[in-house]
Design an enzyme around this catalytic site. Structure first.
Site, PDB file in Angstrom:
ATOM      1  CG  HIS A 257      20.591  20.538  21.246  1.00 44.75           C
ATOM      2  ND1 HIS A 257      19.263  20.353  21.515  1.00 44.75           N
ATOM      3  CD2 HIS A 257      20.640  21.152  20.036  1.00 44.75           C
ATOM      4  CE1 HIS A 257      18.535  20.827  20.511  1.00 44.75           C
ATOM      5  NE2 HIS A 257      19.357  21.332  19.601  1.00 44.75           N
ATOM      6  CD  GLU A 258      23.845  22.651  18.420  1.00 44.98           C
ATOM      7  OE1 GLU A 258      23.753  22.197  17.264  1.00 44.98           O
ATOM      8  OE2 GLU A 258      22.969  23.385  18.929  1.00 44.98           O
ATOM      9  CG  HIS A 261      21.277  19.256  15.581  1.00 45.57           C
ATOM     10  ND1 HIS A 261      20.079  19.028  14.954  1.00 45.57           N
ATOM     11  CD2 HIS A 261      21.028  20.175  16.559  1.00 45.57           C
ATOM     12  CE1 HIS A 261      19.130  19.781  15.533  1.00 45.57           C
ATOM     13  NE2 HIS A 261      19.680  20.476  16.503  1.00 45.57           N
ATOM     14  CD  GLU A 287      15.829  20.905  17.752  1.00 41.26           C
ATOM     15  OE1 GLU A 287      16.630  21.054  16.811  1.00 41.26           O
ATOM     16  OE2 GLU A 287      15.979  21.446  18.865  1.00 41.26           O
TER      17      GLU A 287
HETATM   18 ZN    ZN Z   1      18.658  21.904  17.651  1.00 41.67          ZN
END
Ligand code: ZN
Length: 492
Positions: A257-258, A261, A287
């Protein structure tokens, strides 16, 4: 020097100072010795003071008045547009109000954390009341006669409106509730992972996953922190992760997830570094990157097939029969109180209720004293479970305590945008699964970089998604994806 050159030189220094403030924040969560907390508070306040002065500097108005926008290339026009927008917002908020907001929100998070520990909403209510009153005052100042909630949204998702999100979320909710109910009634029950997983192996695997998803370690690093996050932009984008002995998925999928980003920030054209275009354009678009990396790619049948092999090699027998069973284990749907632990089906239901509640709080049609009852009633309606205590309900998230009203909807907007991007990605790369099953995500990550990430703040958020996809974004692709994936997985 033209007004444009002066403006951009001044802005560049502001961006650099802002990056330094961000790195202080990263340090605080990862490296800082505990005894330094008080001094760090003073250091942060000092640099925030400098930044505030620069953001409201009277010369900005002069330069913005003198700049000849029509003579600029599209990048220059976009940069000036972003500076103009921020300047208008910052100068509308009176200095007294900005200072009071900073003062109150610097202590309110601690009060919230203490109230959550004590499981007492009453301990938090007066503070939330104060924060909300200040944010409503700020919203009225920024809105300049317009809608207060829309004004707050602009800080996170420029161009979005409460009414527009309400229409989109209104279309999501019934289909999500129906899908949830079908799954809960299904006979198939994928099993959860059990066992203990060594921390060093988890961290090694998370680094391997970061590399698999294209994270550039020459311009970044991974450290441990209590909450995973991504920080920085351009040539210095750092991420954090965490481990739990019985739940290696937490570490793996937080990392992916990170990385989503971070890949966005690392993927922006180097020419935009330290300019207003050199950052992700909005929270929702940001996101969308983290979610498509984590969910549509990382939790796909093809990629989990690869992950099953890697985890079996590292940890031995996982107690899961084969790759297909493992796909079910990774995507297991389970009701729960906590947003941050929610699966793909439940997650957006958490956000939809927060969006409705905070809109009413900001509009003044819901009082803070009535918030727990409103929360619990909505939770029972959508999740079919009664909230058993405030820390499992209204006290679980930090956001409102620090004045983040208008932030929550960007999570679901990110999921909606990820659904759109995923549909376009599969259209353009029909044989993607053949690569994912070998742990090769590059066709997808290169597509995202070329179609979206490299442009940074060049286009407005919604236009950024529309440009990448070649169609106007809507909630339909996300709903179709969820129905297909979980319908297939649960046989419903
Ligand atoms: Zn996030």
């Amino acid at each position: 020097m033209t007004a444009f050159d002066d403006l951009m030189a001044f802005q560049r220094e502001t961006e650099a100072l802002s990056a330094i403030a961000g790195r202080l924040g990263w340090d605080q969560e990862t490296m800082m010795p505990r005894g330094a907390a008080e001094q760090r508070g003073e250091e942060m306040a000092a640099i925030e003071g400098v930044l505030h002065a620069r953001r409201t500097d009277p010369r900005l108005a002069d330069w913005l008045g003198a700049v000849d926008e029509a003579a600029l290339p599209p990048e220059g026009q976009a940069a000036v547009g972003l500076i103009r927008r921020d300047h208008a917002r910052n100068t509308r908020v009176p200095a007294r109000l900005a200072a009071e907001l900073a003062r109150v929100t610097s202590v309110s998070q601690g009060i919230w954390a203490e109230a959550r520990r004590a499981d007492s909403f009453d301990d938090f209510a007066p503070t939330l009341d104060r924060v909300l009153a200040l944010k409503r005052e700020e919203a009225a100042a920024i809105a300049d006669g317009g809608d207060a909630y829309d004004a707050l949204l602009q800080d996170y998702e420029p161009g979005a409106t409460g009414a527009g999100l309400d229409a989109m979320f209104g279309a999501l909710r019934p289909r999500l509730v129906a899908l949830r109910e079908r799954i809960m009634g299904a006979e198939r029950k994928p099993r959860a992972l059990s066992g203990t997983f060594a921390e060093d192996a988890q961290l090694a695997l998370s680094r391997e996953m970061a590399e698999a998803f294209g994270y550039d370690f020459s311009r970044g690093r991974i450290d441990k922190a209590v909450h995973p996050f991504s920080s920085g932009s351009g040539a210095d984008v750092r991420i954090t992760t965490r481990t739990a002995p019985h739940d290696p998925f937490n570490c793996i999928y937080s990392t992916i997830h990170e990385v989503g980003h971070a890949a966005y920030e690392q993927g922006i054209d180097a020419a935009h570094a330290l300019t207003p275009l050199g950052r992700g354009v909005s929270m929702g678009v940001h996101e969308s990157q983290s979610r498509i990396y984590e969910n549509q790619l990382g939790r796909s049948r093809a990629f989990t097939g690869y992950l099953f092999g890697r985890m079996t090699a590292l940890f031995g027998d996982l107690g899961v029969a084969d790759a297909e069973a493992f796909f079910g284990t990774v995507n297991r749907v389970a009701p729960g109180y906590i947003r941050t632990e929610a699966d793909e089906v439940h997650y957006n239901l958490h956000i939809l209720m927060r969006f409705d509640l905070e809109r009413r709080l900001v509009a003044g049609t819901l009082a803070v004293a009535d918030l727990p009852d409103a929360w619990n009633a909505r939770f029972a309606a959508d999740f079919g479970v009664a909230v058993d205590r405030p820390s499992h309900g209204v006290l679980q998230d930090v956001h409102w305590s620090v004045g983040l009203f208008g932030y929550f909807p960007t999570y679901t907007l990110g999921n909606v945008y990820a659904g759109c991007l995923h549909q376009a990605l599969r259209r353009d790369i029909p044989d993607l699964d053949e690569k994912l099953v070998q742990g090769d995500t590059s066709p997808a990550t290169v597509w995202l970089r070329e179609r979206l990430q490299r442009f940074g703040g060049l286009r407005a958020p919604r236009d950024t998604i529309a440009h990448a996809c070649g169609f106007e974004p809507s909630e339909a692709p996300l709903l179709d994806y969820l129905d297909a994936k979980f319908g297939d997985l649960y046989g419903v």
